[in-house]
Design an enzyme around this catalytic site. Sequence first.
Site, PDB file in Angstrom:
ATOM      1  N   LYS A 178      -8.042  -5.142   9.272  1.00  0.00           N
ATOM      2  CA  LYS A 178      -7.928  -5.254   7.815  1.00  0.00           C
ATOM      3  C   LYS A 178      -8.044  -6.692   7.327  1.00  0.00           C
ATOM      4  O   LYS A 178      -8.645  -6.952   6.282  1.00  0.00           O
ATOM      5  CB  LYS A 178      -6.610  -4.648   7.351  1.00  0.00           C
ATOM      6  CG  LYS A 178      -5.387  -5.202   8.055  1.00  0.00           C
ATOM      7  CD  LYS A 178      -4.136  -4.446   7.721  1.00  0.00           C
ATOM      8  CE  LYS A 178      -2.982  -4.889   8.603  1.00  0.00           C
ATOM      9  NZ  LYS A 178      -3.102  -4.413   9.985  1.00  0.00           N
TER      10      LYS A 178
ATOM     11  N   GLY B 283      -3.569   3.825   8.656  1.00  0.00           N
ATOM     12  CA  GLY B 283      -3.451   4.472   9.950  1.00  0.00           C
ATOM     13  C   GLY B 283      -4.276   5.734  10.090  1.00  0.00           C
ATOM     14  O   GLY B 283      -5.492   5.739   9.937  1.00  0.00           O
TER      15      GLY B 283
ATOM     16  N   ILE C 222      -4.328   8.364   8.236  1.00  0.00           N
ATOM     17  CA  ILE C 222      -4.671   9.079   7.007  1.00  0.00           C
ATOM     18  C   ILE C 222      -6.162   8.933   6.718  1.00  0.00           C
ATOM     19  O   ILE C 222      -6.665   7.811   6.580  1.00  0.00           O
ATOM     20  CB  ILE C 222      -3.871   8.535   5.811  1.00  0.00           C
ATOM     21  CG1 ILE C 222      -2.370   8.617   6.094  1.00  0.00           C
ATOM     22  CG2 ILE C 222      -4.213   9.300   4.538  1.00  0.00           C
ATOM     23  CD1 ILE C 222      -1.521   7.930   5.042  1.00  0.00           C
TER      24      ILE C 222
ATOM     25  N   LYS D 193      -5.247  -4.597   2.571  1.00  0.00           N
ATOM     26  CA  LYS D 193      -5.654  -3.207   2.407  1.00  0.00           C
ATOM     27  C   LYS D 193      -6.076  -2.920   0.970  1.00  0.00           C
ATOM     28  O   LYS D 193      -7.025  -2.164   0.726  1.00  0.00           O
ATOM     29  CB  LYS D 193      -4.510  -2.291   2.836  1.00  0.00           C
ATOM     30  CG  LYS D 193      -4.180  -2.402   4.317  1.00  0.00           C
ATOM     31  CD  LYS D 193      -2.890  -1.698   4.684  1.00  0.00           C
ATOM     32  CE  LYS D 193      -2.571  -1.857   6.162  1.00  0.00           C
ATOM     33  NZ  LYS D 193      -1.262  -1.259   6.530  1.00  0.00           N
TER      34      LYS D 193
ATOM     35  N   GLY E 183       1.115   2.721  14.019  1.00  0.00           N
ATOM     36  CA  GLY E 183       1.465   3.222  15.340  1.00  0.00           C
ATOM     37  C   GLY E 183       0.235   3.438  16.199  1.00  0.00           C
ATOM     38  O   GLY E 183      -0.874   3.620  15.684  1.00  0.00           O
TER      39      GLY E 183
END
Length: 430
Positions: free
Chosen positions: A107, A136, A138, A207, A306
């Site tokens: 990012k 992540g 999504i 982001k 994660g």
Amino acid sequence: MMRTRPLKVALLGCGVVGSEVARIMTTHADDLAARIGAPVELAGVAVRRPDKVREGIAPELVTTDATALVKRGDIDVVVEVIGGVEPARTLITAAFEHGASVVSANKALLAQDGAALHEAAGRYGQDLYYEAAVAGAIPLIRPLRESLAGDKINRVMGIVNGTTNFILDKMDTSGAGYSEALDEATALGYAEADPTADVEGFDAAAKAAILAGIAFHTRVRLDDVYREGMTEVTAADFASAKEMGCTIKLLAICERAADGGSVTARVHPAMIPLSHPLASVREAYNAVFVEAEAAGRLMFYGPGAGGSPTASAVLGDLVVVCRNKLNEANGPGESAYTQLPVSSMGEVVTRYHISLDVADKPGVLAQVATVFAEHGVSIDTVRQQGKDGEASLVVVTHRAPDAALSGTVEALRKLDTVRGVASIMRVEGE
């Protein structure tokens, strides 16, 4: 019919995310081959510490020479999960030059130099995919740049950093102070030893730059994003929020101006009504709320960080890029045709919640109201409590330009009857 010659993948970085990418590539090799139409082979892994034992990765694949790996000439796809600006930028550019497409989770680099990387990818006929760079697991980047490509997006607002959401959620639900909630986040592995990038909003700002660029088809860099951290949020702020039927979240907000002539991107703590979908996002989860003209309001929700969630996003991109390689095609590149200017924070229209410590005597409220009126800011509600010569005054404004609200606060500080400004927070989501 499946091609028998494998597509070769170079992995740059083998930390939490990289090791999970390698594991999934190995354990799900047959499924990935079936979905792609050809086998995928892990051809090399670039690391900084070659002596570390890496389960499931053959030692002969490990190298410290990332440059030589990406320049081999037989690599089809480079997966970059090392992070940071350099050497990632140089390595990605070299990969394009030597015939490899790139899947990245970086990012910071994309927010700073995304335009240059897209240009290099286009020049050498390669793909650049980066679903894992934001939120992540999504699915968000691909829906914005593909599924909603025919729509007009007006606003993207969301929680894009799990560490800060965990801290604010604990402060809200348990009454913990910032330091106590941060200690818990660190103990559980949600916060880094140095949490500055998260709690000061740098991670979310990167982001936001990526999301704004894709949503509004214009170039937005990290430097264009207004940023405030959440280290000054207190238990008293949460108490005030609850009195308003709100909670507090660190939000990334990207908006198109009402006249369509400019865009803004910002990250800061804000009060949002409990009725808003983002208010119910708990612990380390992420969620992004998209408002489009035809599609209406869309909500994307899930684990935002994660090893496994991020690796899932990386592997999704890897499948798409490998399919493109087989078909000798490319996916969508940068879309920046609108070339809209990025407005400053002062031009953003928003609401404020301002808590003042004032003298408890007649005329104070009138003085404060006069300052708001002189700066063209309309007051929505006022709440006053006083005791023993001291009082607190809580003012919630109607929507006004941020510059006008900032000027109002500066003028309030100069009043003799105002002892101090206890807290200032924007109100969003209404």
